[in-house]
Design an enzyme around this catalytic site. Structure first.
Site, PDB file in Angstrom:
ATOM      1  CB  CYS A 148     -10.543 -60.857  53.171  1.00  0.00           C
ATOM      2  SG  CYS A 148     -11.402 -62.377  52.745  1.00  0.00           S
ATOM      3  CG  LEU A 149      -9.235 -64.862  57.881  1.00  0.00           C
ATOM      4  CD1 LEU A 149     -10.001 -65.945  58.622  1.00  0.00           C
ATOM      5  CD2 LEU A 149      -7.906 -64.590  58.560  1.00  0.00           C
ATOM      6  CG  HIS A 183     -15.997 -59.260  54.807  1.00  0.00           C
ATOM      7  ND1 HIS A 183     -14.951 -58.481  54.346  1.00  0.00           N
ATOM      8  CD2 HIS A 183     -15.585 -60.559  54.699  1.00  0.00           C
ATOM      9  CE1 HIS A 183     -13.961 -59.284  53.967  1.00  0.00           C
ATOM     10  NE2 HIS A 183     -14.313 -60.540  54.173  1.00  0.00           N
ATOM     11  CD  GLU A 184     -17.154 -63.348  56.879  1.00  0.00           C
ATOM     12  OE1 GLU A 184     -17.043 -64.197  55.983  1.00  0.00           O
ATOM     13  OE2 GLU A 184     -16.175 -62.744  57.361  1.00  0.00           O
ATOM     14  CG  HIS A 193     -16.594 -64.208  51.715  1.00  0.00           C
ATOM     15  ND1 HIS A 193     -15.597 -64.256  50.769  1.00  0.00           N
ATOM     16  CD2 HIS A 193     -16.052 -63.604  52.805  1.00  0.00           C
ATOM     17  CE1 HIS A 193     -14.483 -63.705  51.276  1.00  0.00           C
ATOM     18  NE2 HIS A 193     -14.734 -63.304  52.505  1.00  0.00           N
ATOM     19  N   GLY A 214     -14.309 -63.462  61.167  1.00  0.00           N
ATOM     20  CA  GLY A 214     -15.403 -64.074  60.424  1.00  0.00           C
ATOM     21  C   GLY A 214     -14.857 -64.989  59.348  1.00  0.00           C
ATOM     22  CD  GLN A 253     -13.419 -66.226  53.884  1.00  0.00           C
ATOM     23  OE1 GLN A 253     -14.269 -66.088  54.759  1.00  0.00           O
ATOM     24  NE2 GLN A 253     -12.282 -65.548  53.874  1.00  0.00           N
TER      25      GLN A 253
HETATM   26 ZN    ZN Z   1     -13.457 -62.340  53.712  1.00  0.00          ZN
END
Ligand code: ZN
Length: 175
Positions: free
Chosen positions: A91-92, A133-134, A137, A46, A51
């Site tokens: 997380c990226l 999670h997204e 963000h 995701g 991000q």
């Molecule tokens: Zn993340």
């Protein structure tokens, strides 16, 4: 294919509340495509627009199993949540680390697709986790705020133990 630079925790863009999309412009469609490319390239499941430094309410998700197509969520809203699941999350925007996070096991959301067509959907387990999670963000919230206990290191070797099951898609649970 165009890759965008993924912002790392500490970047102020990851701490801002994102603005709703009012119109799907060619520029935003390109952003969606770039987000998908960037997510797959990084081996994530995701990615949210902040991000990659864009403060718009856009999310892409692909957890693999259930869907053949990636999920594109524009202006997503959480309508219902129930149950609990506790599991490892990464997380990226925080590479190499993970932590245990409790999320709802079931969610219902409303969102628009990339053509601004509104839809509702329900999700469970990994997909529900990814959605939560997204959506966080988009509110400027990193998952580390929810972590129970300490963050821990995940080495590339450990992550790579999971076999690649689908051409070009590596799923490491990072979002
Ligand atoms: Zn993340």
């Amino acid at each position: 294919m165009a890759l965008r630079q993924i912002r790392i925790m500490g970047d102020e863009k990851l701490e801002k509340v994102c603005r709703p999309v009012t119109e799907m412009t060619p520029k935003l469609k390109q952003l969606v495509q770039d987000m998908l490319d960037t997510m797959y390239d990084a081996g994530g499941v995701g990615l949210a627009a902040p991000q990659v430094g864009i403060l718009k309410r856009i999310v892409v998700i692909d957890v693999g199993e259930e869907r053949n197509e990636p999920l594109i969520l524009v202006n997503p809203v959480l309508l219902e949540q129930s149950g609990e699941q506790t599991g490892q999350e990464g997380c990226l925007s925080l590479p190499g680390q993970a932590g245990m996070v409790t999320r709802p096991n079931h969610v219902k959301i409303r969102a628009c697709d990339e053509n601004m067509q509104e839809f509702e959907m329900e999700a469970e387990e990994l997909l529900a986790r990814a959605i939560c999670h997204e959506l966080d963000h988009l509110e400027g919230i990193m998952y580390v705020r929810h972590v129970e206990g300490e963050l821990f290191e995940v080495t590339e070797e450990e992550e790579d133990e999971e076999p690649d099951t689908n051409a070009g898609k590596r799923r490491k649970g990072r979002k």
